[in-house]
Design a protein around this motif. Structure first.
Motif, PDB file in Angstrom:
ATOM      1  N   TYR A 257     -10.611 -46.179 -36.367  1.00  0.00           N
ATOM      2  CA  TYR A 257     -10.721 -45.057 -36.460  1.00  0.00           C
ATOM      3  C   TYR A 257     -10.139 -43.609 -35.926  1.00  0.00           C
ATOM      4  O   TYR A 257      -9.669 -42.629 -36.113  1.00  0.00           O
ATOM      5  N   GLY A 258      -8.698 -44.505 -35.095  1.00  0.00           N
ATOM      6  CA  GLY A 258      -7.665 -44.712 -33.765  1.00  0.00           C
ATOM      7  C   GLY A 258      -6.696 -44.121 -34.882  1.00  0.00           C
ATOM      8  O   GLY A 258      -6.379 -43.747 -36.577  1.00  0.00           O
ATOM      9  N   ASP A 259      -5.642 -43.762 -34.322  1.00  0.00           N
ATOM     10  CA  ASP A 259      -3.907 -43.918 -35.287  1.00  0.00           C
ATOM     11  C   ASP A 259      -3.518 -45.550 -35.425  1.00  0.00           C
ATOM     12  O   ASP A 259      -2.133 -44.914 -36.149  1.00  0.00           O
ATOM     13  N   LYS A 260      -4.666 -46.748 -35.401  1.00  0.00           N
ATOM     14  CA  LYS A 260      -3.728 -47.610 -36.571  1.00  0.00           C
ATOM     15  C   LYS A 260      -2.920 -47.707 -35.453  1.00  0.00           C
ATOM     16  O   LYS A 260      -1.850 -49.109 -36.754  1.00  0.00           O
ATOM     17  N   SER A 261      -2.598 -48.211 -34.698  1.00  0.00           N
ATOM     18  CA  SER A 261      -1.282 -48.420 -33.589  1.00  0.00           C
ATOM     19  C   SER A 261      -0.810 -50.016 -33.581  1.00  0.00           C
ATOM     20  O   SER A 261      -2.162 -50.550 -34.081  1.00  0.00           O
ATOM     21  N   SER A 262      -0.233 -50.423 -33.392  1.00  0.00           N
ATOM     22  CA  SER A 262      -0.546 -51.965 -33.110  1.00  0.00           C
ATOM     23  C   SER A 262      -0.052 -52.880 -31.296  1.00  0.00           C
ATOM     24  O   SER A 262       0.955 -51.328 -31.073  1.00  0.00           O
ATOM     25  N   PRO A 263      -0.481 -53.236 -30.952  1.00  0.00           N
ATOM     26  CA  PRO A 263      -0.049 -53.962 -29.975  1.00  0.00           C
ATOM     27  C   PRO A 263       1.260 -54.139 -29.544  1.00  0.00           C
ATOM     28  O   PRO A 263       2.609 -53.918 -29.819  1.00  0.00           O
ATOM     29  N   PRO A 264       1.591 -53.189 -28.226  1.00  0.00           N
ATOM     30  CA  PRO A 264       2.957 -53.142 -27.341  1.00  0.00           C
ATOM     31  C   PRO A 264       3.516 -54.981 -27.581  1.00  0.00           C
ATOM     32  O   PRO A 264       2.105 -55.651 -27.178  1.00  0.00           O
ATOM     33  N   THR A 265       4.210 -55.406 -27.044  1.00  0.00           N
ATOM     34  CA  THR A 265       4.731 -56.293 -26.569  1.00  0.00           C
ATOM     35  C   THR A 265       5.240 -56.498 -25.850  1.00  0.00           C
ATOM     36  O   THR A 265       6.026 -55.787 -24.618  1.00  0.00           O
TER      37      THR A 265
END
Length: 600
Positions: A180-188
């Motif tokens: 539902y959001g911007d489909k960002s990836s987890p930070p490292t």
């Protein structure tokens, strides 16, 4: 909770007084947050919305959204932070438990986290009680990827031998709330290592390398959580999760005798998992082209090339997984190889790609050296053996339904629009919810549903609209499915699913009469099921000792048909049903098999 699609009921903006109330609730629910952090999480002037949704099970859920990104969700008046936004900013907000990266896909699919999947660090597990809200991270990264509730205390987990369900997972990275959001990836985020744990791990590392604890070549703290430093118990857990077992003799003996092998493993481990998977795909690709595929095999289905030839070239203990590579799709991998002019891929029929040409003189193929443990001769033998064995994997075929213009009024309440693709189960749930939400169940007989204006327009013909006021549940659902646009999804082994319009055409088998009253068997539509017509013709020819030919199929562009002498439906049925494991409903014409005469 969010493993399946949810239904949005309302979306409104949060005003000043409601924001102050939300800030006080956040501060009470998460006392470790400072007032500044609470104000940052629930800002005064930025866009902040509240969304009322229903999960696939019908549970009412409130989601708080900042700039389209979910930051909090509330279930039964309990506030939870999202793993995909809030916990990436405040990773230490909840006690965190680490798991192995392959487990994330299972969690995103709706599974709970079992204790064998929890990695026990040298410093021990966080101390929690049953019902404590916890975060789940992946080994080597402190950024949470899931939120769940502990089903037992830390003491109970250890007393159970780290077996059983550990956490009831509520929300994960890659689920529908994340979509539902911007489909960002987890930070490292680098893992936190305590001083005592660092000293203990450093001592273990120096022991493995045969160095004294006082050596100046001790590893950096960031390297202490490398998978090589895990205890044997943790390695056992990883092997159990991935379905692989290592012989205890191999685990007990460290490779100190062979220095070159050790350096080689260290160099390989220094690459990211994605880089290692890319290298594995390249190795198996060139190995298969050099040792498995012959010019006479072309055109070759890409699914057969991956599932039969490349997989057989994969080293023992490793597994090809295109989703863990940088390509994500096998078609993109082949497209990259095509750009390097190594091979040529064409779509001979819609949605079915085949390798039609290979440049065996390409420098990369010539320069490829077959890995130790394989030989060109044995590989060629394996290839011949595989041709005789089953190399075909039947596709998974799922009937689907598309929302048409006429049916839109019935489905728009559930958030669907024209062209939305649904399974039969989803259609059934939507209709049941519509009937219940609009109170259309007949009070006197619950087997019947009252037909309102929307159901009347969508499901009844004009001649029926004055006569029918009630429908049985079964008739209501069958009428709905009949009026939706038929679609089907085909998933070939190693490829992404393909959705096509209409119902899938069955494999058509017919008998035709030729000159001199001779009969021939004609087979059409093999390509739709990922079958190579030339391969089927060759196999039949060997089995029945009759000539088989390939010719263009009349009225079907880019398709061919197989023609073989005589009525060979008995042999064909045995091959399609027993060897290829195709369901009988996708084969048409088996009833034309010759009747077996009685023995006198």
């Amino acid at each position: 909770m969010f493993a399946r699609a949810f239904r949005v009921r309302a979306n409104t903006s949060i005003k000043g007084s409601d924001r102050r109330k939300l800030r006080s609730e956040v501060a009470a629910a998460f006392p470790t947050l400072s007032p500044e952090q609470v104000a940052e999480l629930v800002p005064n002037k930025e866009e902040l919305n509240v969304i009322k949704i229903h999960s696939h099970k019908g549970e009412p859920i409130t989601v708080y959204v900042n700039h389209r990104n979910p930051i909090l969700f509330e279930v039964e008046k309990v506030l939870y932070p999202t793993a995909v936004c809030t916990l990436w900013v405040y990773p230490d907000l909840l006690p965190a438990f680490a798991t192995w990266p392959p487990v994330l896909q299972k969690l995103a699919g709706g599974a709970d986290l079992m204790l064998p999947g929890v990695v026990v660090p040298p410093s021990g597990l966080p101390r929690v009680q049953r019902g404590t809200l916890c975060a789940v991270t992946l080994l080597g990264n402190r950024a949470p990827v899931a939120v769940g509730v502990a089903t037992m205390s830390t003491e109970e987990m250890l007393a159970a031998g780290m077996k059983g369900k550990g956490f009831a997972v509520l929300h994960t990275h890659l689920d529908h709330l994340w979509e539902y959001g911007d489909k960002s990836s987890p930070p490292t985020l680098a893992p936190l290592v305590t001083d005592s744990a660092a000293e203990e791990s450093a001592g273990d590392e120096q022991e493995l390398q045969g160095k004294e604890p006082g050596s100046s070549c001790s590893p950096e703290p960031q390297q202490l959580l490398d998978i090589r430093d895990l205890s044997l118990k943790d390695r056992d857990t990883c092997a159990e999760l991935l379905g692989k077992e290592e012989p205890h003799e191999n685990r007990a003996a460290e490779p100190a005798e062979d220095a070159s092998t050790e350096h080689q493993h260290e160099a390989e481990d220094s690459r990211t998992p994605q880089e290692q998977m890319d290298a594995l795909f390249n190795q198996c690709f060139f190995h298969a082209l050099k040792c498995k595929v012959k010019k006479s095999d072309l055109p070759l289905l890409t699914s057969t090339f991956l599932g039969s030839h490349m997989v057989s070239c994969c080293p023992a203990g490793k597994q090809l997984d295109i989703k863990k590579s940088s390509y994500k799709k096998f078609s993109k991998f082949l497209q990259c190889m095509q750009q390097q002019r190594i091979l040529q891929v064409k779509e001979l029929s819609k949605g079915v790609e085949s390798i039609v040409d290979v440049d065996w003189k390409h420098p990369d193929i010539r320069a490829f050296a077959v890995p130790e443990g394989f030989s060109s001769a044995s590989a060629a033998q394996d290839s011949k053996g595989e041709d005789r064995e089953q190399v075909y994997h039947a596709p998974e075929i799922i009937p689907l339904y598309g929302v048409s213009t006429k049916m839109m009024p019935l489905f728009q309440e559930s958030g669907h629009r024209k062209g939305s693709v649904l399974s039969s189960g989803e259609v059934r749930n939507i209709i049941i919810n519509y009937v219940k939400n609009n109170e259309l169940v007949d009070e006197t007989n619950k087997n019947f549903v009252k037909v309102n204006a929307v159901l009347c327009d969508c499901l009844l013909d004009k001649s029926e609209q004055d006569d029918i006021s009630h429908l049985k549940w079964d008739e209501l659902l069958s009428r709905c499915l009949e009026r939706l646009q038929p679609l089907h999804q085909v998933t070939f082994s190693g490829q992404e699913p393909v959705v096509r319009k209409g119902n899938i055409e069955p494999i058509d088998i017919s008998i035709a009469q030729r000159s001199s009253n001779k009969k021939v068997t004609i087979i059409k539509n093999l390509e739709l099921y990922g079958l190579d017509p030339q391969c089927v013709a060759n196999t039949l020819q060997q089995k029945v000792q009759a000539s088989a030919t390939i010719s263009p199929a009349p009225g079907a562009k880019d398709r061919v048909q197989v023609q073989i002498q005589g009525n060979q439906i008995h042999h064909l049925a045995k091959m399609l049903l027993d060897e290829y494991q195709l369901p009988r409903k996708y084969i048409q014409g088996l009833e034309k098999a010759p009747k077996l005469g009685r023995k006198k």
